[in-house]
Design an enzyme around this catalytic site. Structure first.
Site, PDB file in Angstrom:
ATOM      1  CE  LYS A  36      -0.143  -0.625   4.958  1.00 40.02           C
ATOM      2  NZ  LYS A  36      -0.779  -1.371   6.043  1.00 40.02           N
ATOM      3  CE1 TYR A 243      14.117  30.785   5.632  1.00 43.05           C
ATOM      4  CE2 TYR A 243      14.089  28.433   5.186  1.00 43.05           C
ATOM      5  CZ  TYR A 243      13.833  29.730   4.790  1.00 43.05           C
ATOM      6  OH  TYR A 243      13.304  29.972   3.549  1.00 43.05           O
TER       7      TYR A 243
HETATM    8  C1  LIG Z   1       0.055  -2.249   6.614  1.00 37.41           C
HETATM    9  C2  LIG Z   1      -0.478  -3.546   6.990  1.00 37.41           C
HETATM   10  C3  LIG Z   1       0.368  -4.656   7.094  1.00 37.41           C
HETATM   11  C4  LIG Z   1       1.870  -4.558   7.031  1.00 37.41           C
HETATM   12  O1  LIG Z   1       2.329  -3.998   8.260  1.00 37.41           O
HETATM   13  P1  LIG Z   1       3.884  -3.762   8.579  1.00 37.41           P
HETATM   14  O2  LIG Z   1       3.873  -3.299   9.996  1.00 37.41           O
HETATM   15  O3  LIG Z   1       4.331  -2.671   7.647  1.00 37.41           O
HETATM   16  O4  LIG Z   1       4.598  -5.022   8.361  1.00 37.41           O
HETATM   17  C5  LIG Z   1      -0.216  -5.898   7.303  1.00 37.41           C
HETATM   18  N1  LIG Z   1      -1.570  -6.013   7.456  1.00 37.41           N
HETATM   19  C6  LIG Z   1      -2.402  -4.954   7.392  1.00 37.41           C
HETATM   20  C7  LIG Z   1      -3.849  -5.163   7.570  1.00 37.41           C
HETATM   21  C8  LIG Z   1      -1.889  -3.696   7.179  1.00 37.41           C
HETATM   22  O5  LIG Z   1      -2.712  -2.636   7.141  1.00 37.41           O
END
Ligand SMILES: *Cc1c(COP(=O)(O)O)cnc(C)c1O
Length: 345
Positions: A36, A243
């Site tokens: 994702k 800055y």
């Molecule tokens: C993002 C997500 C993962 C992966 O999690 P990580 O902590 O990045 O390994 C797995 N399952 C779900 C439902 C997620 O939303």
């Protein structure tokens, strides 16, 4: 975009090695990949093509927009946020399947004709998912469930909730008709094989994150931001840099101004705490990180000149501690101005 003054060096071999390490730690369970947010900012298409070649078959995105470009890979894609009315046309076409999270989503999917789906059950995180009680009452009857999932709230800590969630999830085994069960994210994999069930879903550790100490020395760094020197200047003792003049030199200092800043995801938390690396030498960030620029101390690197490239020190556990950001934010914040360059180490 070519000729950008900043780039992400992305290590293909490290990515694939991390997936193999996580697959081995998953025991007899299959090991998928959470991709994702455009593969945590690194580029989902590039990641799927490399991990599919390595043998990964199960991929997880958040939305249908993220699923669309992956249809051609011939791998299993699950859409974690389920299915809205607006998604039904794409979901029905079959390139990916929804992870149904609510009673309404399940009703909508059944009404639209069902078909293969995944289901998220809440075992204590109180984020997404239907309840264990609703499942016991027959909510999933008549559904064609490929994978029953739940998600761990505290897997990156030694927390009593981990075992409570595992037990609640294990109690559903054999009671839903689901072909597979899946609980563990990256950190969950390190909790032991009893957390792996049939399929694991690592994200952050694939990309070099170290959410638990068990991964230290196992997981390799995948992404290294690099930027070109825009100007090299001499700053005399007693002068300020950047800055708000938050940093004042205590001696004559050679300073390089680099082509990246917080708009690229090199966050303001690195002000005075981050560093670049040049041939084993640490070159500290001086003063505030600007939107498009940072200043580093190159007094120990006389050979660095305008136009040269330097790498940022971006090992995720250390960079997270230095910046006060999470390892997840350090990846997903990496911006579009970077040219993404995949190499094999
Ligand atoms: C993002 C997500 C993962 C992966 O999690 P990580 O902590 O990045 O390994 C797995 N399952 C779900 C439902 C997620 O939303």
């Amino acid at each position: 975009m070519t000729n950008a003054p900043s780039r992400l060096n992305l290590d293909s071999a490290a990515l694939v090695s991390n997936w193999h390490a996580l697959a081995a730690m998953s025991g007899s369970a299959a090991c998928g990949a959470a991709i994702k947010a455009d593969g945590y900012g690194l580029g989902a298409m590039q990641i799927v093509s490399r991990l599919a070649d390595a043998g990964c078959r199960d991929f997880f995105v958040a939305t249908w927009a993220e699923a669309e470009p992956l249809a051609s890979f011939g791998v299993s894609v699950s859409v974690l946020h389920g299915v809205r009315e607006e998604d039904l046309a794409q979901a029905g076409a079959g390139g990916a399947r929804p992870v149904l999270n609510t009673v309404n989503q399940i009703a909508r999917w059944k009404q639209a004709g069902g078909g293969s789906c995944d289901v998220m059950v809440d075992t204590g995180m109180n984020r997404l998912g239907v309840s264990v009680d609703d499942i016991a009452a027959g909510l999933l009857d008549g559904l064609q469930v490929e994978t029953l999932m739940s998600h761990l709230a505290c897997a990156d800590q030694d927390h009593a909730m981990n075992e409570r969630q595992r037990m609640a999830f294990a109690a559903l085994a054999g009671r839903t008709g689901a072909r597979r069960m899946s609980l563990a994210n990256s950190a969950g994999i390190a909790l032991g094989e009893s957390y792996a069930f049939d399929l694991t879903r690592p994200g952050i550790a694939l990309y070099g994150g170290v959410p638990r100490p068990e991964f230290a020395g196992v997981i390799r760094q995948v992404v290294t931001p690099e930027a070109q020197i825009l100007q090299r200047r001499h700053v005399p003792a007693g002068a300020s840099v950047g800055y708000n003049a938050t940093f004042t030199t205590t001696r004559d200092t050679q300073v390089a101004i680099l082509n990246l800043g917080y708009a690229d995801g090199y966050f303001r938390g690195f002000s005075g705490t981050g560093a670049a690396l040049f041939e084993e030498r640490q070159l500290p960030v001086l003063g505030r990180v600007s939107m498009d620029l940072i200043a580093i101390d190159v007094s120990t690197a006389p050979e660095l000149a305008e136009g040269d490239w330097v790498a940022l020190d971006y090992g995720l556990p250390v960079a997270a501690a230095a910046s006060g950001m999470s390892q997840y934010e350090l990846l997903t914040g990496l911006g579009e101005r970077f040219q993404r360059c995949w190499t094999v180490s």
